[in-house]
Scaffold this motif. Structure first.
Motif, PDB file in Angstrom:
ATOM      1  N   UNK A  87       3.602  36.109  37.456  1.00  0.00           N
ATOM      2  CA  UNK A  87       3.333  37.297  37.246  1.00  0.00           C
ATOM      3  C   UNK A  87       3.086  37.918  36.154  1.00  0.00           C
ATOM      4  N   UNK A  88       2.156  38.842  36.274  1.00  0.00           N
ATOM      5  CA  UNK A  88       1.819  39.539  34.535  1.00  0.00           C
ATOM      6  C   UNK A  88       2.038  41.019  35.128  1.00  0.00           C
ATOM      7  N   UNK A  89       3.009  41.643  34.407  1.00  0.00           N
ATOM      8  CA  UNK A  89       3.426  42.820  34.865  1.00  0.00           C
ATOM      9  C   UNK A  89       3.258  43.723  33.312  1.00  0.00           C
ATOM     10  N   UNK A  90       2.408  44.482  33.358  1.00  0.00           N
ATOM     11  CA  UNK A  90       1.721  45.159  32.347  1.00  0.00           C
ATOM     12  C   UNK A  90       1.957  46.735  32.562  1.00  0.00           C
ATOM     13  N   UNK A  91       2.815  47.249  33.282  1.00  0.00           N
ATOM     14  CA  UNK A  91       2.998  48.642  33.615  1.00  0.00           C
ATOM     15  C   UNK A  91       3.394  49.545  32.375  1.00  0.00           C
ATOM     16  N   UNK A  92       2.688  50.537  32.330  1.00  0.00           N
ATOM     17  CA  UNK A  92       2.863  51.465  31.447  1.00  0.00           C
ATOM     18  C   UNK A  92       3.219  51.133  29.936  1.00  0.00           C
ATOM     19  N   UNK A  93       2.143  50.623  29.681  1.00  0.00           N
ATOM     20  CA  UNK A  93       1.949  49.973  28.207  1.00  0.00           C
ATOM     21  C   UNK A  93       0.977  50.647  27.622  1.00  0.00           C
ATOM     22  N   UNK A  94       0.193  51.753  28.063  1.00  0.00           N
ATOM     23  CA  UNK A  94      -0.882  52.572  27.448  1.00  0.00           C
ATOM     24  C   UNK A  94      -2.059  51.609  27.222  1.00  0.00           C
ATOM     25  N   UNK A  95      -2.404  50.536  28.008  1.00  0.00           N
ATOM     26  CA  UNK A  95      -3.322  49.633  27.682  1.00  0.00           C
ATOM     27  C   UNK A  95      -4.689  50.080  28.294  1.00  0.00           C
ATOM     28  N   UNK A  96      -5.887  49.865  27.588  1.00  0.00           N
ATOM     29  CA  UNK A  96      -7.116  50.349  27.920  1.00  0.00           C
ATOM     30  C   UNK A  96      -8.010  49.043  27.843  1.00  0.00           C
ATOM     31  N   UNK A 109      -1.532  29.584  38.520  1.00  0.00           N
ATOM     32  CA  UNK A 109      -0.260  29.999  39.314  1.00  0.00           C
ATOM     33  C   UNK A 109      -0.233  31.274  39.495  1.00  0.00           C
ATOM     34  N   UNK A 110      -1.038  32.214  38.980  1.00  0.00           N
ATOM     35  CA  UNK A 110      -0.811  33.673  38.928  1.00  0.00           C
ATOM     36  C   UNK A 110      -1.070  34.229  40.541  1.00  0.00           C
ATOM     37  N   UNK A 111       0.043  35.026  40.752  1.00  0.00           N
ATOM     38  CA  UNK A 111       0.010  35.534  42.182  1.00  0.00           C
ATOM     39  C   UNK A 111       0.252  37.008  42.271  1.00  0.00           C
ATOM     40  N   UNK A 130      -9.210  35.702  42.166  1.00  0.00           N
ATOM     41  CA  UNK A 130      -7.992  35.449  41.920  1.00  0.00           C
ATOM     42  C   UNK A 130      -7.070  35.334  43.283  1.00  0.00           C
ATOM     43  N   UNK A 131      -6.148  34.279  43.276  1.00  0.00           N
ATOM     44  CA  UNK A 131      -5.456  34.057  44.433  1.00  0.00           C
ATOM     45  C   UNK A 131      -4.193  34.914  44.563  1.00  0.00           C
ATOM     46  N   UNK A 132      -4.334  36.100  44.444  1.00  0.00           N
ATOM     47  CA  UNK A 132      -3.178  37.221  44.141  1.00  0.00           C
ATOM     48  C   UNK A 132      -2.389  37.307  45.437  1.00  0.00           C
ATOM     49  N   UNK A 133      -1.188  37.652  45.315  1.00  0.00           N
ATOM     50  CA  UNK A 133      -0.513  38.144  46.663  1.00  0.00           C
ATOM     51  C   UNK A 133      -0.109  39.585  46.347  1.00  0.00           C
ATOM     52  N   UNK A 134      -0.086  39.842  45.148  1.00  0.00           N
ATOM     53  CA  UNK A 134       0.277  41.483  44.878  1.00  0.00           C
ATOM     54  C   UNK A 134      -0.842  41.843  43.916  1.00  0.00           C
ATOM     55  N   UNK A 135      -1.353  42.967  44.109  1.00  0.00           N
ATOM     56  CA  UNK A 135      -2.178  43.835  43.137  1.00  0.00           C
ATOM     57  C   UNK A 135      -1.742  45.197  42.923  1.00  0.00           C
ATOM     58  N   UNK A 136      -1.322  45.670  41.812  1.00  0.00           N
ATOM     59  CA  UNK A 136      -0.911  46.928  41.525  1.00  0.00           C
ATOM     60  C   UNK A 136      -1.516  47.664  40.344  1.00  0.00           C
ATOM     61  N   UNK A 137      -2.455  48.551  40.661  1.00  0.00           N
ATOM     62  CA  UNK A 137      -3.414  49.176  39.621  1.00  0.00           C
ATOM     63  C   UNK A 137      -3.018  51.005  39.801  1.00  0.00           C
ATOM     64  N   UNK A 138      -1.836  51.233  40.374  1.00  0.00           N
ATOM     65  CA  UNK A 138      -1.791  52.713  40.513  1.00  0.00           C
ATOM     66  C   UNK A 138      -1.860  53.334  39.000  1.00  0.00           C
ATOM     67  N   UNK A 139      -2.175  54.650  39.066  1.00  0.00           N
ATOM     68  CA  UNK A 139      -2.091  55.425  37.764  1.00  0.00           C
ATOM     69  C   UNK A 139      -3.008  54.998  36.782  1.00  0.00           C
TER      70      UNK A 139
END
Length: 670
Positions: A87-96, A109-111, A130-139
């Protein structure tokens, strides 16, 4: 003399060849976990280079310990399984910048990929690779049209959240082919066209606030309420109030007559069947058919109070409650529709059907859950809260957590009495407190001449809140957020104004996206700044509650969402500005009565509140210190007449010197 080596027997040659091939094969000596981690480090650093402002990922560097090793905590946002990044969880980090999907494809193994609440823009990245199970791009700020085949090949995708971006164009047709899709959030975009007929067993669906048009597919209309579709002016059909206009049809007279005849026959047969079975089945069967559906709560909630019984909505009866009825009438007899009691000191005096048959009214309807007051035919009134975003844990873990909450017993906690579980929705049942919430007393309309809350009453309330919060921290030490949602609307008061806390300890079971968008803990400075909560986050919530109690002002903090929100646009900053400029009585609620000789104690509580919601977490008080200071407070300051530091000189002016003493300094910037 020449010495020769005797060759191996012909029968051994094939075996030696096989051994040589196996030994020299890279599969014989698989890469070590360390080498795999080093490779993943290189992949992650390549991904980082694609970002235009990766300041939040400063810990990602070649000198850090490799990811997915014992000492890999510096690789922010990584979750590993079996020595590889899962898992790669990069929420609310101000990234662009650009999401480098090419580099992510090498993380085999990224899911799960989550980058909510950042500043990514441009077209939708090619995540279908990507063979993802979960994709979160809200906001974020993604825009443009998502290709029709944008999700083709993502057969494992279960959760897809693209809300609050700037996507436009039609909803991609490839959504229809995502057979495992269970949660879909597309709200707050600019999508156009119609809604595809999605047949997946979705548990979450939201396309509100877009530019969609046309009829809502029946499959979705029967399972989701109005909030899932609102904000689309051209959408029509149930559950929206706007009916779809029928097109012009050329109907032959013969066809009309046939249809009319069929309707007449069906009506006659229905009447005959009703007369035949009405005596045999009696009122019990009628009641069961009428109230087997938990959706009755939602239906009657939308219409307000509907009299002594909830109206039937047979046409909208979902399958789960049909199963409950088939399992023996629900309640304690049927396993599927069972209402589970969690308190050892309470008898099971009612079941699910009795609860749904009761007289009921809506208490509140919000994004976190709708509340209803249910008055049982025999017994006290209960509160039923309905949740649709509690799929963060499995069934066994949910049961265990509810049982744990049921074991809690404290005068300042609203006890959980029972719960009802289904994957799609949960009901939590508790006692009814008949004097409303602290928020209603602070901000609600009062009758002419009705006084506001007095200072002794407010002090009683905050002391009770502190005791309840302290008990939660003692009994639930392993939870990062023992409360997580502390605010004035979650503090109920009885007629003696004794407070009880509600909606506590729910963060482990609430879906992450819902929790971060709604719960008070995720409005805290540390979450806005770093995307994380700390052991002092509930203390910040307590501080804001104290300031709200004393000033009578509603905190703008609760309206703010996500990283990057203005740090000074909140109640704490307003109080601080008044204190720093000129200390005047206007900071206190003008409706607060009974403050004679109590101004010094009010001032002490204000200082406690400011120290609790200190922006700098390291300087913020911990809970133990805050509770100790609150417990010391009294209604009146003894010898107040001679204390200029804490006392009123003319009823309006207060000393500013007391607010800047050592130990009480306060800042609103990091």
């Amino acid at each position: 003399m020449i010495t020769t080596t005797k060759p191996p027997p012909p029968s051994l040659i094939p075996s030696l060849i096989i051994i040589t091939i196996v030994i020299t094969s890279p599969c014989f000596f698989p890469p070590t976990a360390t080498s795999a981690a080093v490779n993943e480090a290189e992949i992650l650093l390549t991904f980082k280079k694609s970002l235009s402002n990766p300041s939040a990922l400063q810990s990602w560097n070649a000198t850090s310990s490799p990811p997915c090793t014992r000492d890999s905590s510096k690789w922010a946002g990584l979750r590993c399984t079996g020595g590889s990044v899962e898992k790669l969880i990069l929420d609310n980090m101000g990234l662009a910048g650009i999401i480098d999907v090419d580099s992510l494809t090498k993380l085999t193994k990224l899911r799960t990929f989550s980058a909510m609440g950042n500043n990514f823009d441009g077209p939708f990245p090619p995540f279908s690779r990507l063979p993802l199970k979960n994709l979160y791009l809200t906001g974020n700020k993604f825009s443009g049209e998502i290709p029709a085949d944008g999700f083709r090949g993502m057969a494992s995708l279960k959760d897809l959240y693209l809300g609050h971006n700037q996507f436009a164009g039609p909803l991609p047709g490839s959504l229809v082919g995502l057979n495992k899709l269970s949660e879909l959030g597309l709200e707050g975009n600019q999508f156009t066209g119609g809604i595809p007929d999605l047949q997946q067993p979705l548990t979450v669906f939201n396309v509100s606030v877009n530019n969609l048009a046309g009829p809502i597919p029946r499959n979705l209309a029967d399972r989701f309420n109005q909030s899932s579709f609102s904000g689309n002016k051209e959408l029509c059909g149930k559950p929206l109030p706007a009916a779809c206009k029928a097109g012009k049809r050329k109907t032959k007279t013969k066809t009309i007559l046939i249809i009319a005849a069929i309707i007449a026959v069906v009506t006659i047969l229905g009447a005959i069947l009703a007369c035949t079975f009405i005596q045999a089945r009696g009122s019990r069967r009628g009641e069961q058919a009428q109230f087997d559906d938990t959706r009755n709560l939602k239906k009657f909630g939308a219409a307000g109070r509907m009299g002594p019984k909830m109206q039937a909505h047979k046409n909208h009866q979902p399958e789960p409650m049909k199963e409950a009825a088939a399992a023996g009438g629900g309640g304690r007899r049927g396993e599927s529709g069972k209402l589970r009691f969690v308190r050892s000191d309470r008898e099971e005096t009612f079941d699910l059907h009795e609860l749904l048959r009761s007289s009921a009214e809506v208490l509140g309807s919000g994004t976190f859950g709708s509340s209803y007051k249910a008055v049982l035919s025999e017994g006290p009134a209960m509160v039923v809260k309905r949740f649709r975003h509690m799929n963060n844990v499995g069934k066994e873990e949910f049961y265990e957590h509810m049982k744990r909450l049921g074991d809690l017993s404290h005068p300042n906690l609203l006890p959980l009495v029972a719960f009802y579980y289904r994957k799609e929705e949960k009901l939590l049942v508790s006692d009814f407190v008949d004097n409303g919430s602290l928020a209603s007393h602070l901000h609600g309309k009062r009758r002419p001449g009705e006084p506001g809350l007095s200072w002794p009453t407010r002090l009683k309330i905050i002391k009770g809140v502190a005791k309840g919060l302290g008990f939660l921290y003692k009994e639930l030490p392993d939870l990062p957020l023992p409360h997580g949602h502390l605010k004035s609307s979650n503090v109920l008061v009885d007629h003696a104004f004794q407070p009880v806390l509600t909606d506590y300890a729910l963060s482990p079971v609430v879906n992450r996206d819902q929790a971060q968008g709604v719960m008070v803990a995720y409005k805290s400075p540390e979450f806005i700044q770093t995307g994380r909560t700390t052991g002092k986050t509930d203390v910040w919530s307590l501080g804001i509650l104290i300031l709200e109690l004393l000033t009578g002002k509603f905190p703008a903090n609760y309206l703010r969402q996500g990283r990057g929100a203005a740090a000074n646009a909140d109640l704490a900053a307003w109080v601080n500005s008044v204190v720093r400029e000129e200390w005047t009585g206007e900071v206190f609620d003008k409706d607060m009565k009974g403050t004679k000789n109590g101004e010094g104690e009010m001032l002490k509580l204000l200082k406690i509140g400011m120290c609790c919601c200190e922006w700098n977490v390291e300087r913020r008080w911990d809970l133990r210190e805050a509770l100790s200071k609150i417990e010391e407070l009294k209604e009146r300051e003894e010898g107040c007449e001679n204390d200029e530091e804490y006392c009123s000189s003319d009823g309006d002016l207060y000393s500013s010197r007391a607010m800047t003493d050592e130990g009480f300094s306060f800042s609103v910037t990091a």
